[in-house]
Design a protein around this motif. Structure first.
Motif, short mmCIF file in Angstrom:
data_model
loop_
_atom_site.label_atom_id
_atom_site.label_comp_id
_atom_site.label_asym_id
_atom_site.label_seq_id
_atom_site.Cartn_x
_atom_site.Cartn_y
_atom_site.Cartn_z
N VAL A 35 -8.43 0.35 2.18
CA VAL A 35 -8.38 -0.43 1.21
C VAL A 35 -8.94 -1.84 1.40
O VAL A 35 -9.49 -2.27 2.45
CB VAL A 35 -6.71 -1.03 1.23
N ASP A 86 -3.31 3.49 1.19
CA ASP A 86 -3.62 3.15 2.39
C ASP A 86 -4.73 3.98 3.06
O ASP A 86 -5.01 5.03 2.75
CB ASP A 86 -2.53 2.86 3.35
N PHE A 129 -5.87 -5.54 7.27
CA PHE A 129 -5.35 -4.25 6.77
C PHE A 129 -5.30 -3.15 7.96
O PHE A 129 -5.67 -3.34 9.22
CB PHE A 129 -6.25 -3.49 5.70
N SER A 130 -4.61 -1.96 7.89
CA SER A 130 -4.27 -0.91 8.96
C SER A 130 -5.41 -0.49 9.09
O SER A 130 -6.34 -0.21 8.34
CB SER A 130 -3.13 -0.25 8.35
N SER A 163 -2.27 3.77 9.84
CA SER A 163 -1.88 4.29 8.58
C SER A 163 -1.36 5.74 8.53
O SER A 163 -0.27 5.89 8.12
CB SER A 163 -2.96 4.27 7.32
N GLY A 203 0.87 -1.08 -0.10
CA GLY A 203 -0.15 0.25 0.17
C GLY A 203 0.86 1.28 -0.06
O GLY A 203 2.03 1.15 0.56
#
Length: 264
Positions: free
Chosen positions: A215, A206, A161-162, A167, A90
């Motif tokens: 994302v 991201d 994902f973050s 992020s 990302g």
């Protein structure tokens, strides 16, 4: 056997499950278990090349359950001294965009729970100030003027994902890429005296880059799939004209050190 030896390896990322034509598949086991898949060996531009899909065939292994130690050890046992490692990432900063291919020069580890070394006893401390082989990274960047070079890749545990806050915090540190598989792959290559370069495809921006965006897995896989041919073209060009690893600090750092693990 001669046809089971290779000088260079490519480790395929998400959606990158095949690379070599007319390959010989070599099933291997290691002191650390089995690699993600049987290693394929073929010839590209006169160079013997080994290929293993990082996540296994049909994406069997999520990032936190990949047997990184077995993958790198298996490749080294075949004679590999240089590793090219495509991966999906990302983007964290405006300096990168979806579709960019980036050769990072720094790595930040934010994983947890992964076995990240072959050292199980004694005092062996691999140098890691520069995680990637500069000579190999320069070779990758040199084959395509659109390849961007430099920047830090932060590696998170996954498979989620973050969060937006995470992020934003990574971006605030000046890190430009986020990924789930770059560690411990790079340090294990260093411990086995191999040159290693990540080749990062930016699949998305991201979660913290713009409010309202996040994302998703579908867009990541779609972007990677759309760029497989481009990545293969870059790899083929690099493999056709790789500089020799002889004398590189990646392989000479252990001179005078009694390693407490086997380098096959």
């Amino acid at each position: 056997m001669a046809d089971s030896r290779a000088e260079v390896a490519v480790i395929g990322g998400s959606g990158f499950y095949e690379f070599l034509d007319d390959a010989t598949h070599v099933p291997l086991t290691t002191p650390y278990g089995d690699p993600s898949a049987p290693v394929a060996i073929g010839t590209v531009g006169g160079t013997r090349v080994a290929f293993v899909p990082r996540h296994g065939e049909h994406h069997a292994y999520p990032p936190h359950l990949i047997n990184y130690r077995a993958n790198l050890w298996a490749l080294r046992s075949l004679g590999v001294r240089q590793v090219l490692a495509p991966c999906a990432v990302g983007g964290l900063l405006p300096s990168v965009s979806p579709g960019d291919i980036v050769v990072p020069d720094q790595l930040v580890d934010r994983t947890s729970g992964r076995v990240q070394t072959y050292v199980e006893r004694g005092a062996v401390h691999a140098p890691f100030a520069d995680p990637y082989c500069e000579r190999l990274s320069n070779a990758v960047a040199g084959v395509d003027p659109d390849v961007k070079q430099g920047g830090a890749m932060v590696v998170i545990e996954g498979p989620r994902f973050s969060s937006r806050a995470e992020s934003l915090s990574y971006a605030a540190q000046g890190w430009s890429l986020v990924n789930m598989t770059g560690h411990p792959e790079a340090v294990l290559a260093r411990e086995l005296l191999m040159c290693y370069s990540a080749i990062a495809l930016v699949t998305d921006m991201d979660a913290g880059i713009e409010a309202g965006e996040g994302v998703g897995q579908a867009e990541v896989f779609a972007m990677f799939a759309a760029n497989i041919a481009r990545l293969k073209q870059i790899l083929t060009r690099v493999l056709g004209d790789l500089p020799s690893p002889d004398g590189c600090a990646c392989s000479s750092w252990a001179e005078g050190i009694d390693l407490t693990y086997e380098v096959p």
